[in-house]
Design a protein around this motif. Structure first.
Motif, PDB file in Angstrom:
ATOM      1  N   LEU A  13       0.960  -1.343  -0.160  1.00 15.91           N
ATOM      2  CA  LEU A  13       0.004  -0.049  -0.356  1.00 15.91           C
ATOM      3  C   LEU A  13       1.001   0.977   0.146  1.00 15.91           C
ATOM      4  N   VAL A  14       2.237   1.418   1.102  1.00 16.44           N
ATOM      5  CA  VAL A  14       2.882   2.870   1.005  1.00 16.44           C
ATOM      6  C   VAL A  14       3.675   2.208  -0.761  1.00 16.44           C
ATOM      7  N   GLY A  35      -3.940   0.208  11.647  1.00 16.78           N
ATOM      8  CA  GLY A  35      -2.629   1.363  10.929  1.00 16.78           C
ATOM      9  C   GLY A  35      -3.130   2.443  10.062  1.00 16.78           C
ATOM     10  N   LYS A  36      -3.789   2.364   9.457  1.00 17.14           N
ATOM     11  CA  LYS A  36      -4.645   3.073   8.802  1.00 17.14           C
ATOM     12  C   LYS A  36      -3.342   4.721   8.684  1.00 17.14           C
ATOM     13  N   GLN A  42       3.826   7.754   7.145  1.00 18.69           N
ATOM     14  CA  GLN A  42       5.151   7.235   6.037  1.00 18.69           C
ATOM     15  C   GLN A  42       5.026   8.030   4.811  1.00 18.69           C
ATOM     16  N   ILE A  43       4.332   8.047   4.461  1.00 21.08           N
ATOM     17  CA  ILE A  43       3.335   8.910   3.241  1.00 21.08           C
ATOM     18  C   ILE A  43       3.936  10.768   3.327  1.00 21.08           C
ATOM     19  N   ALA A  44       3.432  10.429   4.336  1.00 19.71           N
ATOM     20  CA  ALA A  44       4.055  12.224   4.374  1.00 19.71           C
ATOM     21  C   ALA A  44       5.526  12.825   4.414  1.00 19.71           C
ATOM     22  N   LEU A  49       6.507  16.474   4.048  1.00 19.63           N
ATOM     23  CA  LEU A  49       5.544  16.758   3.755  1.00 19.63           C
ATOM     24  C   LEU A  49       4.426  16.508   5.150  1.00 19.63           C
ATOM     25  N   GLU A  50       4.594  17.772   5.837  1.00 22.54           N
ATOM     26  CA  GLU A  50       3.626  18.186   7.347  1.00 22.54           C
ATOM     27  C   GLU A  50       2.300  17.444   7.171  1.00 22.54           C
TER      28      GLU A  50
END
Length: 365
Positions: A13-14, A35-36, A42-44, A49-50
């Motif tokens: 997914l990541v 863990g959504k 993790q993406i941020a 990104l904030e």
């Protein structure tokens, strides 16, 4: 929403969301506590990104669209700080519990996803949106319009034991090693899947719950790694039960109390002759857990000839045909070339081939 749709695990997914353009919003569907939100974090971090994290189910209209302001006989809404931030610079906007929001909040969220704007303010072109929903008959949720669903990349997220183990052992999780070992040996205790079978108003295990249990036990100076091998303090059981439920707390407390019987990779690789008699009393599930630990050890340590010799003794004594293959696979996955070469130079690879040939011959009869 149907639960029959194909699922995706955390690492995949990541990887997929990282490849989406900023203007393509993601919808992550799954039960609570799996863990959504961690995926969004993790993406941020990947894009530097904030993270703007908002629980739509807890928001009012003022929290979402701002407060009215009259100027020059015209009423405008003053934008809320979090949305204005996502307009002024690239951010990752996490809109959680999307389908549990009040209708007026959902309508405003629709506009953010549809048009990437709210009350005339447009999001920064590099701002990303991830929405999360709880799916299933166990939640009081609002249906989402099919046209809205069509605006998302939709992912049905199912937590995976291997993914959780990687997270728990890494710097992001840093979960107590005894908790990790308990889940490794009792994978069904990672989370209760049949939430509907649970008594109302009672705790049950989830990945988030185990993270809370780790933090609370550590705060109470009862970290499992510090108290294992002895009867834990009286408050230990009650604290665990309050977070992951009574049945799981019973099993976990016993596991911690008896942890002296749990075998580490070092017990096998460094001290086989000393530990052999005790290891031979273990169940096959425990042996499978030991093989997992050996894989972790291989990835993080340089093996000696003695280590490999002891590993061969362990395998000879405890492994069946499938176990030999698992041992081969998990050592190879470590990607430590020196250890892998030493492994292949031993008699273990020959024994694996013998087991494969024997299994093939048995199948052909």
């Amino acid at each position: 929403m149907s639960d029959a749709r194909p699922t995706i695990k955390a690492t995949d997914l990541v990887s997929v969301i990282r490849l989406l353009p900023p203007t393509m919003s993601s919808l992550i569907i799954g039960p609570h506590g799996v863990g959504k939100s961690e995926i969004a974090q993790q993406i941020a971090e990947h894009f530097n990104l904030e993270l703007i994290d908002r629980r739509l189910s807890q928001m009012t209209e003022g929290d979402m669209i701002g407060l009215p302001d009259k100027s020059d006989d015209i009423t405008r809404f003053l934008p809320v700080d979090w949305f204005k931030l996502g307009c002024e610079k690239p951010c990752l906007m996490l809109l959680d519990e999307f389908n549990r929001a009040q209708p007026e909040i959902m309508n405003a969220a629709f506009q953010i996803v549809y048009d990437r704007e709210l009350n005339g303010l447009k999001l920064h072109p590099e701002t990303r949106i991830i929405c999360c929903v709880n799916a299933g008959a166990n939640y009081a949720v609002n249906e989402m319009d099919a046209a809205l669903i069509n605006r998302f990349a939709v992912f049905n997220f199912e937590p995976d034991l291997e993914d959780w183990m990687l997270w728990a052992k890494g710097p992001r999780g840093n979960i107590d090693p005894i908790i990790i070992d308990f889940i490794r040996n009792n994978p069904k205790e990672l989370r209760m899947k049949d939430i509907g079978a649970q008594e109302p108003m009672t705790a049950y295990p989830t990945p988030r719950g185990w993270a809370h249990a780790h933090a609370c036990l550590k705060n109470g100076n009862m970290a499992p790694a510090d108290v294992c091998g002895n009867p834990p303090p009286g408050a230990f059981f009650h604290m665990v039960a309050s977070i992951v439920g009574h049945p799981t707390a019973v099993s976990f407390t016993k596991f911690v109390r008896d942890y002296a019987k749990v075998v580490t990779a070092e017990d096998i690789l460094d001290n086989w002759d000393e530990k052999a008699s005790m290891v031979k009393t273990l169940t096959h599930d425990a042996v499978v857990g030991i093989i997992e630990k050996i894989g972790d050890h291989c990835a993080k340590n340089k093996w000696t000839k003695t280590n490999v010799e002891n590993l061969e003794k362990f395998a000879d004594a405890m492994c069946n045909g499938e176990d030999w293959l698992s041992l081969f696979s998990i050592v190879t996955k470590s990607k430590d070339i020196a250890n892998i070469k030493m492994f292949h130079a031993s008699g273990i690879t020959k024994r694996i081939l013998e087991n494969v040939e024997a299994a093939t011959a048995a199948k052909d009869k």
